[in-house]
Design an enzyme around this catalytic site. Structure first.
Site, mmCIF file in Angstrom:
data_model
loop_
_atom_site.group_PDB
_atom_site.id
_atom_site.type_symbol
_atom_site.label_atom_id
_atom_site.label_comp_id
_atom_site.label_asym_id
_atom_site.label_seq_id
_atom_site.Cartn_x
_atom_site.Cartn_y
_atom_site.Cartn_z
ATOM 1 N N ASP A 11 0.865 -1.195 0.000
ATOM 2 C CA ASP A 11 0.000 0.000 0.000
ATOM 3 C C ASP A 11 0.896 1.238 0.000
ATOM 4 O OD1 ASP A 11 -2.423 1.556 0.181
ATOM 5 O OD2 ASP A 11 -1.974 1.908 2.295
ATOM 6 N N SER A 12 0.299 2.366 -0.361
ATOM 7 C CA SER A 12 1.051 3.611 -0.316
ATOM 8 C C SER A 12 1.469 3.932 1.127
ATOM 9 C CB SER A 12 0.185 4.759 -0.849
ATOM 10 O OG SER A 12 -0.982 4.885 -0.065
ATOM 11 N N CYS A 74 -4.324 -1.444 -2.144
ATOM 12 C CA CYS A 74 -4.471 0.000 -2.363
ATOM 13 C C CYS A 74 -5.361 0.181 -3.589
ATOM 14 C CB CYS A 74 -3.092 0.598 -2.603
ATOM 15 S SG CYS A 74 -3.116 2.343 -3.061
ATOM 16 N N GLU A 159 -2.936 9.537 7.644
ATOM 17 C CA GLU A 159 -1.477 9.365 7.674
ATOM 18 C C GLU A 159 -0.834 10.299 8.710
ATOM 19 O OE1 GLU A 159 0.886 7.413 5.685
ATOM 20 O OE2 GLU A 159 -0.798 6.166 5.071
ATOM 21 N N CYS A 193 -11.208 2.806 -0.314
ATOM 22 C CA CYS A 193 -9.813 3.167 -0.036
ATOM 23 C C CYS A 193 -9.454 2.417 1.230
ATOM 24 C CB CYS A 193 -9.671 4.672 0.175
ATOM 25 S SG CYS A 193 -8.037 5.137 0.805
ATOM 26 N N HIS A 195 -7.429 2.918 3.482
ATOM 27 C CA HIS A 195 -7.207 3.739 4.678
ATOM 28 C C HIS A 195 -8.517 4.010 5.441
ATOM 29 C CE1 HIS A 195 -3.270 4.749 2.953
ATOM 30 N NE2 HIS A 195 -2.977 5.432 4.033
HETATM 31 N N1 DGL Z 1 -4.931 3.044 0.686
HETATM 32 C C1 DGL Z 1 -4.899 3.727 -0.580
HETATM 33 C C2 DGL Z 1 -6.165 3.372 -1.369
HETATM 34 O O1 DGL Z 1 -6.775 2.342 -1.087
HETATM 35 C C3 DGL Z 1 -4.653 5.189 -0.316
HETATM 36 C C4 DGL Z 1 -4.179 5.936 -1.461
HETATM 37 C C5 DGL Z 1 -3.357 7.154 -1.169
HETATM 38 O O2 DGL Z 1 -2.193 6.991 -0.855
HETATM 39 O O3 DGL Z 1 -3.895 8.256 -1.354
HETATM 40 O O4 DGL Z 1 -6.548 4.051 -2.297
#
Ligand code: DGL
Length: 277
Positions: A11-12, A74, A159, A193, A195
């Site tokens: 993931d990011s 992600c 974050e 998402c 997150h």
């Molecule tokens: N967890 C990522 C997603 O599902 C987040 C993306 C981001 O870094 O903006 O889209």
């Protein structure tokens, strides 16, 4: 680092931990390595080229760590980079490797949750603009109408550790109102998402009670169980002797360990991953 053949989870940032938790619960015997590209998160507002470049660099790093199979936990990377990786990058690098995303498994089942056939999808700007959910859901559930809303400030709030603080309420309410103003008949809300489950308490508080919230962790985990069942050539190549969980991050390891504690009870000691650009 890991000398065997773990499942890679990418993931990011921290969001993919919400998916990793469900996968590790459903498939406890395997070895795993999680990579969060926290130094370059969020990805959500970035261009197609940048998201593809960052995701592909991270995928190659996980391959070097021995992963035969990687899950892009992600949505943004799944929406913007997965197709190019599957159709162009992998055949050139190593056709025996596999990279899977989170959008298709979610689209395959999301229609089972709605009675009104109206679904709201919340995601990053990149995910929403790609139209991936609209396209994929239409594939499996042509009668369902999908309403989308980008929530560009939610990932930065998460974050930066603000997801449970009072300031987050303003932006939770704002994006939910924008989504619900598109239709009064939405009865299912997909957190598109990985997150967003970190904001679930606040989302629940600001959402009418009759609307169901669907997160992706369990859906993606179930789909991976099924995938491994159908692909013994991949499954046989995964190591499962030690059930090791490795956590890696491209930024501060102490910050990462703090977040990982929210999902994994045993203390997490992450390692720094140097992604060469
Ligand atoms: N967890 C990522 C997603 O599902 C987040 C993306 C981001 O870094 O903006 O889209």
């Amino acid at each position: 680092m890991v000398k065997n053949k773990p499942i890679g989870i990418f993931d990011s940032g921290y969001g993919g931990l919400t998916v990793f938790k469900s996968i590790a619960e459903k498939l406890p015997g395997y070895d795993y390595i999680y990579l969060g590209d926290t130094a370059r998160a969020p990805y959500g507002n970035r261009s197609f080229q940048t998201i593809h470049q960052y995701t592909w660099e991270c995928v190659q790093w996980l391959f070097k760590e021995g992963c035969p199979l990687i899950i892009l936990a992600c949505n943004t990377a799944s929406a913007k980079a997965l197709r190019t990786i599957q159709q162009h990058d992998l055949p050139n690098l190593d056709p025996s490797k596999r990279v899977l995303g989170v959008i298709r498994p979610t689209a395959e089942v999301i229609g089972n949750y709605t009675k009104t056939n109206q679904i709201g999808v919340l995601g990053t700007k990149g995910t929403v603009q790609s139209g991936s959910y609209v396209i994929e859901i239409a594939h499996f559930f042509p009668d369902i109408k999908v309403y989308q809303q980008a929530c560009p400030l939610w990932v930065p709030l998460i974050e930066n550790g603000e997801y449970d603080k009072p300031g987050a309420d303003y932006f939770v309410e704002k994006y939910l109102d924008q989504l619900l103003s598109q239709s009064p008949d939405i009865d299912t809300l997909l957190l598109g998402c990985t997150h967003y489950p970190l904001l679930i308490k606040k989302i629940r508080q600001h959402l009418p009670e009759h609307i169901k919230i669907v997160s992706q962790g369990e859906i993606v985990a179930e789909s991976l169980v099924d995938y491994l069942h159908r692909h013994s050539e991949i499954e046989n190549n995964l190591s499962r002797a030690d059930a090791q969980h490795f956590f890696t991050t491209t930024d501060d390891t102490a910050d990462f360990d703090h977040y990982a504690k929210l999902f994994f009870p045993a203390p997490v000691k992450s390692a720094f991953a140097e992604i060469k650009c």
